[in-house]
Motif scaffolding. Structure first.
Motif, short mmCIF file in Angstrom:
data_model
loop_
_atom_site.label_atom_id
_atom_site.label_comp_id
_atom_site.label_asym_id
_atom_site.label_seq_id
_atom_site.Cartn_x
_atom_site.Cartn_y
_atom_site.Cartn_z
N UNK A 72 0.80 -1.22 0.00
CA UNK A 72 0.00 0.00 0.00
C UNK A 72 0.84 1.27 0.00
N UNK A 89 8.23 0.18 -4.81
CA UNK A 89 9.59 0.27 -5.34
C UNK A 89 10.44 -0.90 -4.84
N UNK A 109 14.82 5.91 -10.10
CA UNK A 109 14.90 5.67 -8.67
C UNK A 109 16.21 4.91 -8.40
N UNK A 136 10.16 -3.42 -17.64
CA UNK A 136 8.89 -3.53 -16.94
C UNK A 136 8.99 -4.63 -15.88
N UNK A 137 8.22 -4.45 -14.80
CA UNK A 137 8.20 -5.47 -13.76
C UNK A 137 7.09 -6.45 -14.11
N UNK A 149 3.80 -7.03 -11.98
CA UNK A 149 3.05 -5.82 -11.63
C UNK A 149 2.00 -5.58 -12.71
N UNK A 164 0.73 -0.08 -12.16
CA UNK A 164 1.84 -0.04 -11.19
C UNK A 164 3.16 0.26 -11.89
N UNK A 210 3.30 4.08 -12.77
CA UNK A 210 3.55 5.06 -11.71
C UNK A 210 4.89 4.85 -11.01
N UNK A 211 5.52 3.70 -11.23
CA UNK A 211 6.77 3.41 -10.53
C UNK A 211 7.78 4.54 -10.70
N UNK A 212 8.18 5.13 -9.58
CA UNK A 212 9.16 6.21 -9.63
C UNK A 212 8.55 7.60 -9.69
N UNK A 213 7.27 7.70 -10.09
CA UNK A 213 6.63 9.02 -10.13
C UNK A 213 5.30 8.98 -9.39
N UNK A 214 5.28 8.22 -8.27
CA UNK A 214 4.05 8.13 -7.49
C UNK A 214 3.74 9.49 -6.86
N UNK A 237 2.89 11.04 -3.62
CA UNK A 237 2.80 10.82 -2.18
C UNK A 237 3.19 9.41 -1.78
N UNK A 238 3.11 9.17 -0.47
CA UNK A 238 3.64 7.93 0.08
C UNK A 238 2.76 6.73 -0.16
N UNK A 239 1.47 6.97 -0.34
CA UNK A 239 0.57 5.82 -0.40
C UNK A 239 0.10 5.56 -1.81
N UNK A 240 -0.17 4.29 -2.09
CA UNK A 240 -0.40 3.88 -3.46
C UNK A 240 -1.80 4.18 -3.98
N UNK A 241 -2.78 3.94 -3.14
CA UNK A 241 -4.18 4.04 -3.60
C UNK A 241 -4.44 5.33 -4.37
N UNK A 268 5.19 10.53 -17.80
CA UNK A 268 6.25 11.33 -17.19
C UNK A 268 6.43 12.65 -17.93
#
Lengths: 324, 511
Positions: A177, A183, A199, B92-93, B96, B100, B103-107, B109-113, B159
């Motif tokens: 979450x 990451x 990153x 790519x992962x 995921x 996901x 947004x990896x690396x350019x999220x 804020x701290x939370x994903x939702x 991005x």
């Protein structure tokens, strides 16, 4: 009721035995999810067990002991990080070296420090973690079924047991979450995806290894300074670091599964402590040595892959080298 | 001249050890254009783009973005400067979701939702704007390569990239998918994005770019308007001499049937059905070309025939049945029967990179009597002599048997493998991707060797993802899709478009 009185003490010690395993298992989870294999969990726990007991004894303060234990474990984590992340060394060799170093160093230091044959002196009650009685445990004690379960099983553990249990949902939340969790999982699967996304692979992996160090430190402190333990003795981790790794594989690198895997191992350790009850339940006597060996046998079974296919993080064990 | 170039490179140089990958390169790319960079493998195209994306640091030189001098020490800086890159091997992962990965690396804020929610909305908008539709919650491992490429492009657009670099984007696509990609790129250009397209395919340069730069041996040899040049002229600039764009070969003289495959089925260790009732025949003195997008069963077919994958069905060599399971199914026994195999991946399957050339030459044939001194010891001197001879006949440079395999260029490594297999005079030669990552000069040479072997009356099964290669070499063409043979065509009776349809799994008897 009969069964409950028989079962509750076993489950109670299941929880207690599972705690260091669980902490070590979650430690391994953070590290391996970031792509750093860590077979040095054992050594870190041992180093922390020694340091936490030694410092708790000399200062008389169990909290200072805990911090010292975490510090010792973190120092070894830093070595592992330096070797396997910065210098891209072999992660297994670094882990083995840490295990040997900790096993030898803890005893030598204990001997030169206290001169009691490689142990720390017995800790008094002020310098170790005591059981906590949860609110209403005493008053509810006589309520049928719920009362004894609450009093015996849930209440009456040391603080670190509750820390370990809370670490499970917390780890789940962090992993699935939060940005950091996304990451972290990504860097264990495909570090070049993380790198090209701008990153730092190195930063993430060091963070994971540091979390691993903290958790191993708490695990070691639980082993040496939480009742009923009363100090450090030689080789007191007894392979728990490796069992934790097996539990991690069993748990397929997931926090909730890790809890159940560790409880299973804890249960096996708990029944080995109570051969009489086992005889009562089964109706025949089981060799004590066999009971003692059960957790290790399960470890071998899991590592041999008998419990279904577990897919480790794809980039696990591989140092990250920038390439296209 | 009040418009600044979107990208300007001034005197970029970069060396890896002794190798000068980029030599004093200057280049300008105007905004809203598609700029092609073409060159052989190892010409330094990818190195140059990696410098632009902050993957490598240039030894000297300057980068200007929209007229401003910009330092790009890492990918973060490149992203901040509005540069997006679609790598040849997708970054790519796998486990995921699309969202996901984006947004990896350019999220936020701290939370994903909240980040995921915002990304989903923005993605829908981007998808509509550029006609780039992808299911946002699909797992990457469930998507095909065409889709993965879209995800990479969306990642760059998310991005806020204004400059998009694509490195060999069509290598894994069918001709149909490639056309689709080019339509998307055209759309992006119309919206004002600047696009750099790296490729070694002349056709793509001619089709889509506005300007083209040619690189050769680390230097930029020319930059021209695409409209004012021709494929022949570009090829000459790339190689530095005139190139035959077509392989010279006489008509095939097919003889008796050599290889017969009937009803071959393979299920892999994950339970995936890789080959489905594959049947084919190769006759003496002909080349059967097996076309298809990689991953449609060609590799598995080669592995079965080469003896290192189990299968069910019937395979005969000159009428003699070949064991497909059990102890007789191994590479050694296949080679004893006269089947030689140039595997698809020379570095993983064809050579041991840390071994010298002479140590690599006897692999698979190490039990040959001429390599033995006695029952216990090998005759290394004989091996070295043989190696020196092979290297001379196959023009391997440098012709030094003691040099490690990793010390040769890709083309010369491939020549070592081809030499080893052809020199054993096989009845049937299996060749996988004979010229992948090989420069044009070596391609010509390897093609000539394969045709020479055919003209000696040998049977050849050629697997390649390069349609041009299939068209140039094959006497008959079979197309694979999803583990099946979709159909067989004669090269002079079909074209790239018709084969492309078959490769995409669309069977039209009209072709």
């Amino acid at each position: 009721m009969e069964l409950l009185t028989l079962l509750l003490p076993i489950l109670d010690s299941t929880v207690r035995s599972a705690t260091p395993l669980l902490l070590a298992c979650l430690a391994g989870l953070y590290s391996e999810r970031a792509g750093i294999f860590d077979i040095g969990l054992e050594g870190k726990m041992l180093a922390s067990a020694f340091m936490s007991a030694a410092i708790a004894y000399t200062t008389g303060n169990v909290w200072v002991g805990l911090l010292a234990g975490i510090g010792a474990s973190l120092a070894l984590s830093a070595v592992h990080g330096l070797a396997s992340i910065t210098y891209r060394g072999n992660q297994l060799i670094s882990g083995v070296a840490i295990n040997f170093f900790a096993a030898g160093m803890a005893v030598v230091a204990a001997q030169s420090w206290f001169g009691q044959g490689g142990q720390t002196p017995r800790l008094t009650d002020e310098s170790r973690f005591s059981p906590i009685t949860l609110p209403f445990a005493e008053t509810l004690q006589d309520t049928p079924i719920i009362g004894p379960i609450y009093y015996e099983l849930i209440s009456g553990h040391t603080l670190l047991v509750y820390v370990a249990m809370l670490a499970v949902p917390l780890t789940w939340f962090v992993l699935y979450r939060t940005r950091f969790g996304l990451r972290l999982r990504a860097v264990g699967e495909n570090p070049s995806a993380v790198d090209t996304a701008g990153v730092s692979v190195i930063g993430l992996r060091f963070a994971a290894v540091a979390i691993c160090g903290v958790l191993c430190g708490i695990a070691g402190a639980q082993l040496a300074t939480a009742e009923p333990a009363a100090g450090f003795v030689k080789d007191m981790t007894a392979g728990r670091g490796f069992i934790a790794l097996a539990a991690l594989i069993f748990a397929k690198w997931r926090p909730w599964y890790a809890l159940f895997a560790c409880l299973l191992f804890g249960f096996l350790q708990a029944i080995a402590l109570r051969p009489d009850q086992i005889e009562l339940v089964l109706g025949f006597k089981v060799q004590l040595q066999l009971l003692d060996a059960l957790p290790y046998i399960l470890t071998v079974v899991i590592l041999a892959g008998f419990v279904g296919k577990a897919i480790p993080p794809r980039a696990g064990g591989e140092p990250y080298v920038k390439e296209r | 001249m009040d418009q600044h170039p979107a990208i300007e490179l001034r005197s970029i140089s970069k060396a890896f050890g002794m190798v000068q990958a980029n030599k004093d390169i200057s280049m300008r790319v105007m905004p809203g254009t598609i700029h092609g960079i073409i060159g052989e493998n190892g010409a330094g195209k990818s190195t140059l783009m990696s410098i632009l994306y902050g993957f490598y640091k240039a030894d000297s030189g300057e980068i200007f973005i929209n007229g401003n001098k910009t330092l790009i020490p890492d990918s973060q800086a490149a992203i901040a400067a509005g540069i997006g890159m679609v790598f040849q091997h997708f970054k790519l992962v796998e486990n995921f979701t699309v969202l996901e990965n984006i947004i990896l690396g350019v999220e936020d804020g701290r939370f994903l939702r909240p980040s995921l929610k915002k990304a989903q909305a923005e993605l829908t908008q981007l998808a509509n704007e550029y006609d780039l539709h992808v299911e946002p919650n699909a797992l990457i491992e469930d998507l095909g390569v065409g889709m993965l490429q879209r995800v990479e492009i969306l990642k760059a657009l998310y991005r806020k990239a204004d400059i998009l670099i694509l490195d060999e984007p069509t290598g894994v696509l069918t001709p149909g998918e490639a056309d689709q990609l080019f339509r998307i790129l055209g759309r992006l250009r119309d919206e004002g994005k600047t696009i750099i397209l790296i490729t070694h395919k002349l056709r793509e340069i001619m089709d889509i770019t506005d300007t083209v730069s040619v690189m050769r041996r680390g230097e930029m040899t020319a930059t021209v308007k695409t409209a004012s040049t021709s494929p022949e002229a570009l090829a000459e600039l790339m190689v530095g001499r005139k190139v035959l764009m077509k392989v010279d070969k006489a008509a095939a003289q097919p003889g008796d049937s050599v290889l017969q495959v009937i009803g071959l089925n393979v299920t892999d260790e994950n339970g995936v059905h890789r080959l489905k009732d594959v049947s084919l025949e190769v006759r003496a003195g002909e080349i059967l070309g097996l076309a298809g997008v990689s991953g449609n069963g060609q590799s598995e077919l080669l592995e079965v025939l080469g003896g290192y994958r189990k299968a069910t069905g019937t395979v005969t060599l000159s009428g003699e049945k070949i064991p497909l399971t059990g102890s007789g199914a191994n590479g050694q026994s296949r080679r004893n029967m006269g089947i030689s195999h140039v595997p698809e991946d020379r570095q993983r399957e064809g050579l041991i990179m840390e071994f010298a050339a002479w140590e690599n030459i006897p692999f698979g044939y190490h039990n040959a009597p001429e390599f033995q001194r006695n029952r216990l010891l090998m005759n290394n001197k004989a091996v070295r002599t043989e190696t020196a001879g092979s290297m001379e006949r196959f023009d391997v440079r440098p012709p030094d048997p003691r040099l490690r395999a990793s010390g040769f260029s890709g083309g010369n490594q491939q020549k070592i493998v081809v030499a080893r297999e052809i020199e054993r005079n096989p009845d049937l030669l299996l060749v996988g991707q004979p010229t992948r990552g090989v420069d044009i000069g070596a391609i010509e040479f390897i093609h000539q060797q394969i045709i020479a072997l055919r003209d000696q009356g040998k049977a050849i099964l050629l697997v390649s993802v390069e349609l041009d290669e299939i068209m140039a070499l094959s006497d008959r063409i079979a197309v694979m899709f999803d583990g099946r043979i979709m159909g067989e065509r004669l090269p002079h009776e079909t074209d790239v478009k018709a084969l492309g349809l078959l490769m995409a799994g669309i069977a039209k008897e009209a072709a």
